[in-house]
Write a protein that holds these residues in place. Structure first.
Motif, PDB file in Angstrom:
ATOM      1  N   ASP A 126       0.830  -1.208   0.000  1.00 47.76           N
ATOM      2  CA  ASP A 126       0.000   0.000   0.000  1.00 47.76           C
ATOM      3  C   ASP A 126       0.865   1.260   0.000  1.00 47.76           C
ATOM      4  OD1 ASP A 126      -2.562  -1.077  -0.164  1.00 47.76           O
ATOM      5  OD2 ASP A 126      -2.750  -1.326   1.997  1.00 47.76           O
ATOM      6  N   THR A 127       2.011   1.195   0.675  1.00 48.03           N
ATOM      7  CA  THR A 127       2.910   2.354   0.707  1.00 48.03           C
ATOM      8  C   THR A 127       3.423   2.684  -0.686  1.00 48.03           C
ATOM      9  OG1 THR A 127       3.599   1.872   2.987  1.00 48.03           O
ATOM     10  CG2 THR A 127       5.029   3.300   1.699  1.00 48.03           C
ATOM     11  N   VAL A 128       3.917   1.697  -1.402  1.00 50.52           N
ATOM     12  CA  VAL A 128       4.462   1.975  -2.739  1.00 50.52           C
ATOM     13  C   VAL A 128       3.356   2.422  -3.689  1.00 50.52           C
ATOM     14  CG1 VAL A 128       4.382  -0.445  -3.544  1.00 50.52           C
ATOM     15  CG2 VAL A 128       5.948   1.177  -4.618  1.00 50.52           C
ATOM     16  N   THR A 129       2.166   1.871  -3.543  1.00 52.85           N
ATOM     17  CA  THR A 129       1.031   2.281  -4.388  1.00 52.85           C
ATOM     18  C   THR A 129       0.707   3.756  -4.168  1.00 52.85           C
ATOM     19  OG1 THR A 129       0.108   0.041  -4.334  1.00 52.85           O
ATOM     20  CG2 THR A 129      -1.409   1.830  -4.908  1.00 52.85           C
ATOM     21  N   SER A 130       0.613   4.150  -2.897  1.00 49.12           N
ATOM     22  CA  SER A 130       0.304   5.543  -2.568  1.00 49.12           C
ATOM     23  C   SER A 130       1.447   6.478  -2.978  1.00 49.12           C
ATOM     24  CB  SER A 130       0.031   5.658  -1.063  1.00 49.12           C
ATOM     25  OG  SER A 130      -0.400   6.951  -0.735  1.00 49.12           O
ATOM     26  N   PHE A 131       2.679   6.038  -2.770  1.00 47.85           N
ATOM     27  CA  PHE A 131       3.856   6.850  -3.112  1.00 47.85           C
ATOM     28  C   PHE A 131       3.931   7.075  -4.633  1.00 47.85           C
ATOM     29  CE2 PHE A 131       8.529   7.343  -1.414  1.00 47.85           C
ATOM     30  CZ  PHE A 131       8.446   8.713  -1.612  1.00 47.85           C
ATOM     31  N   TYR A 132       3.596   6.055  -5.387  1.00 46.33           N
ATOM     32  CA  TYR A 132       3.600   6.161  -6.851  1.00 46.33           C
ATOM     33  C   TYR A 132       2.645   7.269  -7.306  1.00 46.33           C
ATOM     34  CZ  TYR A 132       2.607   4.898 -11.729  1.00 46.33           C
ATOM     35  OH  TYR A 132       2.405   4.937 -13.085  1.00 46.33           O
ATOM     36  N   HIS A 133       1.434   7.266  -6.766  1.00 53.38           N
ATOM     37  CA  HIS A 133       0.471   8.318  -7.110  1.00 53.38           C
ATOM     38  C   HIS A 133       0.961   9.680  -6.626  1.00 53.38           C
ATOM     39  CE1 HIS A 133      -2.637   5.752  -8.768  1.00 53.38           C
ATOM     40  NE2 HIS A 133      -2.540   4.941  -7.722  1.00 53.38           N
ATOM     41  N   PHE A 134       1.534   9.710  -5.418  1.00 51.53           N
ATOM     42  CA  PHE A 134       1.991  10.967  -4.825  1.00 51.53           C
ATOM     43  C   PHE A 134       3.145  11.579  -5.622  1.00 51.53           C
ATOM     44  CE2 PHE A 134       4.399  13.238  -1.363  1.00 51.53           C
ATOM     45  CZ  PHE A 134       3.486  14.261  -1.192  1.00 51.53           C
ATOM     46  N   ASP A 135       4.054  10.738  -6.096  1.00 52.89           N
ATOM     47  CA  ASP A 135       5.206  11.252  -6.839  1.00 52.89           C
ATOM     48  C   ASP A 135       4.812  11.908  -8.161  1.00 52.89           C
ATOM     49  OD1 ASP A 135       7.383  11.143  -5.190  1.00 52.89           O
ATOM     50  OD2 ASP A 135       8.180   9.255  -5.964  1.00 52.89           O
ATOM     51  N   HIS A 136       3.570  11.715  -8.604  1.00 50.79           N
ATOM     52  CA  HIS A 136       3.096  12.430  -9.787  1.00 50.79           C
ATOM     53  C   HIS A 136       2.854  13.909  -9.481  1.00 50.79           C
ATOM     54  CE1 HIS A 136       2.326   8.404 -11.456  1.00 50.79           C
ATOM     55  NE2 HIS A 136       2.314   9.000 -12.637  1.00 50.79           N
ATOM     56  N   ILE A 137       2.598  14.237  -8.216  1.00 38.71           N
ATOM     57  CA  ILE A 137       2.274  15.634  -7.885  1.00 38.71           C
ATOM     58  C   ILE A 137       3.366  16.329  -7.061  1.00 38.71           C
ATOM     59  CG2 ILE A 137      -0.195  15.121  -7.989  1.00 38.71           C
ATOM     60  CD1 ILE A 137      -0.321  15.337  -4.928  1.00 38.71           C
ATOM     61  N   LEU A 138       4.351  15.560  -6.544  1.00 43.13           N
ATOM     62  CA  LEU A 138       5.428  16.141  -5.746  1.00 43.13           C
ATOM     63  C   LEU A 138       6.540  16.632  -6.667  1.00 43.13           C
ATOM     64  CD1 LEU A 138       6.444  16.689  -2.861  1.00 43.13           C
ATOM     65  CD2 LEU A 138       7.494  14.422  -2.901  1.00 43.13           C
ATOM     66  N   HIS A 141      10.595  15.493  -6.627  1.00 43.49           N
ATOM     67  CA  HIS A 141      10.985  14.114  -6.925  1.00 43.49           C
ATOM     68  C   HIS A 141      10.935  13.892  -8.437  1.00 43.49           C
ATOM     69  CE1 HIS A 141      10.186  12.017  -2.779  1.00 43.49           C
ATOM     70  NE2 HIS A 141      11.268  12.766  -2.798  1.00 43.49           N
ATOM     71  N   PRO A 142      11.754  12.976  -8.957  1.00 43.55           N
ATOM     72  CA  PRO A 142      11.666  12.679 -10.391  1.00 43.55           C
ATOM     73  C   PRO A 142      10.250  12.274 -10.765  1.00 43.55           C
ATOM     74  CG  PRO A 142      13.536  11.545  -9.375  1.00 43.55           C
ATOM     75  CD  PRO A 142      12.742  12.142  -8.258  1.00 43.55           C
ATOM     76  N   HIS A 143       9.812  12.667 -11.953  1.00 43.88           N
ATOM     77  CA  HIS A 143       8.490  12.232 -12.408  1.00 43.88           C
ATOM     78  C   HIS A 143       8.485  10.715 -12.486  1.00 43.88           C
ATOM     79  CE1 HIS A 143       4.795  11.870 -14.744  1.00 43.88           C
ATOM     80  NE2 HIS A 143       4.520  13.069 -14.282  1.00 43.88           N
ATOM     81  N   PRO A 144       7.454  10.066 -11.935  1.00 42.64           N
ATOM     82  CA  PRO A 144       7.493   8.597 -11.863  1.00 42.64           C
ATOM     83  C   PRO A 144       7.626   7.924 -13.220  1.00 42.64           C
ATOM     84  CG  PRO A 144       5.695   9.463 -10.550  1.00 42.64           C
ATOM     85  CD  PRO A 144       6.235  10.608 -11.354  1.00 42.64           C
ATOM     86  N   ASP A 145       8.407   6.844 -13.220  1.00 40.68           N
ATOM     87  CA  ASP A 145       8.482   5.974 -14.390  1.00 40.68           C
ATOM     88  C   ASP A 145       7.146   5.267 -14.521  1.00 40.68           C
ATOM     89  OD1 ASP A 145      11.412   6.279 -14.622  1.00 40.68           O
ATOM     90  OD2 ASP A 145      11.432   5.218 -12.710  1.00 40.68           O
ATOM     91  N   PRO A 146       6.962   4.519 -15.594  1.00 45.30           N
ATOM     92  CA  PRO A 146       5.802   3.620 -15.624  1.00 45.30           C
ATOM     93  C   PRO A 146       5.817   2.737 -14.372  1.00 45.30           C
ATOM     94  CG  PRO A 146       6.887   3.661 -17.751  1.00 45.30           C
ATOM     95  CD  PRO A 146       7.748   4.448 -16.821  1.00 45.30           C
ATOM     96  N   TRP A 147       4.644   2.317 -13.936  1.00 45.13           N
ATOM     97  CA  TRP A 147       4.480   1.598 -12.671  1.00 45.13           C
ATOM     98  C   TRP A 147       5.479   0.463 -12.481  1.00 45.13           C
ATOM     99  CZ3 TRP A 147       3.510   0.961  -7.893  1.00 45.13           C
ATOM    100  CH2 TRP A 147       3.208  -0.289  -7.350  1.00 45.13           C
ATOM    101  N   GLU A 148       5.689  -0.349 -13.516  1.00 48.00           N
ATOM    102  CA  GLU A 148       6.587  -1.508 -13.389  1.00 48.00           C
ATOM    103  C   GLU A 148       7.999  -1.075 -12.993  1.00 48.00           C
ATOM    104  OE1 GLU A 148       8.242  -5.173 -16.180  1.00 48.00           O
ATOM    105  OE2 GLU A 148       6.358  -4.174 -16.717  1.00 48.00           O
ATOM    106  N   LYS A 149       8.493  -0.007 -13.627  1.00 46.32           N
ATOM    107  CA  LYS A 149       9.839   0.505 -13.317  1.00 46.32           C
ATOM    108  C   LYS A 149       9.868   1.150 -11.929  1.00 46.32           C
ATOM    109  CE  LYS A 149      12.062  -0.367 -17.196  1.00 46.32           C
ATOM    110  NZ  LYS A 149      13.115  -1.396 -17.176  1.00 46.32           N
ATOM    111  N   TYR A 150       8.803   1.870 -11.596  1.00 44.95           N
ATOM    112  CA  TYR A 150       8.741   2.531 -10.287  1.00 44.95           C
ATOM    113  C   TYR A 150       8.786   1.489  -9.167  1.00 44.95           C
ATOM    114  CZ  TYR A 150       7.343   5.859  -6.665  1.00 44.95           C
ATOM    115  OH  TYR A 150       7.320   6.649  -5.544  1.00 44.95           O
ATOM    116  N   LEU A 151       8.081   0.386  -9.353  1.00 47.67           N
ATOM    117  CA  LEU A 151       8.068  -0.688  -8.366  1.00 47.67           C
ATOM    118  C   LEU A 151       9.485  -1.242  -8.164  1.00 47.67           C
ATOM    119  CD1 LEU A 151       6.296  -2.428  -6.497  1.00 47.67           C
ATOM    120  CD2 LEU A 151       5.941  -3.998  -8.419  1.00 47.67           C
ATOM    121  N   GLU A 152      10.219  -1.398  -9.257  1.00 44.22           N
ATOM    122  CA  GLU A 152      11.615  -1.872  -9.168  1.00 44.22           C
ATOM    123  C   GLU A 152      12.468  -0.879  -8.383  1.00 44.22           C
ATOM    124  OE1 GLU A 152      13.020  -2.532 -13.124  1.00 44.22           O
ATOM    125  OE2 GLU A 152      11.586  -4.148 -13.524  1.00 44.22           O
TER     126      GLU A 152
END
Length: 287
Positions: A126-138, A141-152
């Motif tokens: 749940d933390t990584v899921t929420s952080f992924y969405h959050f990094d789109h607006i923060l 921080h680097p703009h998030p990669d596609p989800w698969e890369k962000y998870l890595e």
């Protein structure tokens, strides 16, 4: 804002924070200070509101004296927004402060003054899921990669404030050495009044059951989402771009199922078991 990370004492950190690292590291805590520390997106704002309500005996007006990020300043952002270090130093005791720093990088003065530290941990998925969405607006921080890369990247600790695994384990293991109350996001979600009682006791506050219930109502996700003093709606736009998505999203347990594929979940589980091996830390719901 520079949308990049740099390494500070072995931890990935936003460049705009890292450039003022000496000021952060040397922050002077005082006797009676209370620190709320979490890995990002683990229920920080929720606990801030709970603690402020506890310290003000559930006085709703007192807890609307300003937005939560002014009432409870963020140590890593003193140089980027108000209140700055001079204002924080002028705040009356006991101050309530917030940080996302791992235990080994918390300013030493907190431990020297035996400050009370409330740590909130949330399950990794749940933390990584929420952080992924959050990094789109923060915006620092680097703009998030596609989800698969962000998870890595998350699994490797290549996200702001570093490795989730090191963070949650570090505070878990430090409980015997320091004045730390370790709280699980999932427990606060499942039994909020029980956890509010636990936090109040830790803070030395003897509150009536009526007051505890009022705090539970005023700190509920639904109530906070509508409260402009708690929902970050007027947070500085140069740091947080909420034009398309708000700061408070769902606040749920199990939202990771909306993003993880079966294969990603299996790979994550394998890595999780490896990184958590040898730790007695167990999360109440899932991982």
């Amino acid at each position: 804002m520079q949308r990049r990370l740099t390494v500070v004492e072995g931890m990935a950190l936003a460049y705009d924070i890292a450039k003022e690292w000496e000021q952060i590291k040397n922050f002077q805590a005082r006797d009676g200070d209370i620190l709320i520390d979490t890995y990002p997106k683990s229920g920080t704002t929720w606990m801030q509101e709970i603690v402020d309500l506890i310290m003000h005996d559930a006085d709703e007006q007192a807890c609307r004296r300003g937005p939560v990020y002014e009432r409870i300043p963020f140590i890593e952002l003193f140089h980027l927004m108000k209140p700055g270090i001079e204002e924080v130093n002028r705040m009356p005791s006991p101050r309530i402060l917030k940080s996302h720093l791992p235990v080994q990088l918390v300013p030493q003065s907190f431990w020297e003054h035996n400050c009370k530290v409330i740590y909130v941990a949330r399950n990794a998925r749940d933390t990584v899921t929420s952080f992924y969405h959050f990094d789109h607006i923060l915006l620092f921080h680097p703009h998030p990669d596609p989800w698969e890369k962000y998870l890595e990247r998350f699994m490797k600790g290549d996200v702001g404030w570093g490795s989730w695994y090191d963070h949650v384990k570090g505070f878990w293991e430090a409980q015997g050495k320091h004045n730390i109350l370790y709280v699980f996001f999932e427990d606060v979600k499942k039994a909020p009044l029980q956890e509010i009682r636990k936090v109040a006791k830790f803070l030395g506050k003897n509150l009536s059951e009526e007051t505890i219930e009022k705090i539970g109502r005023l700190s509920s996700f639904e109530y906070m989402k509508k409260n402009p003093m708690a929902n970050y709606s007027d947070f500085p736009k140069e740091i947080l771009d909420q034009s398309e998505a708000g700061f408070m999203r769902k606040g749920k347990v199990g939202d990771w199922k909306t993003l993880f594929t079966v294969q990603q979940n299996e790979l994550f589980e394998e890595d999780y078991q490896r990184q958590m091996a040898g730790s007695s830390l167990k999360f109440p719901v899932g991982k």
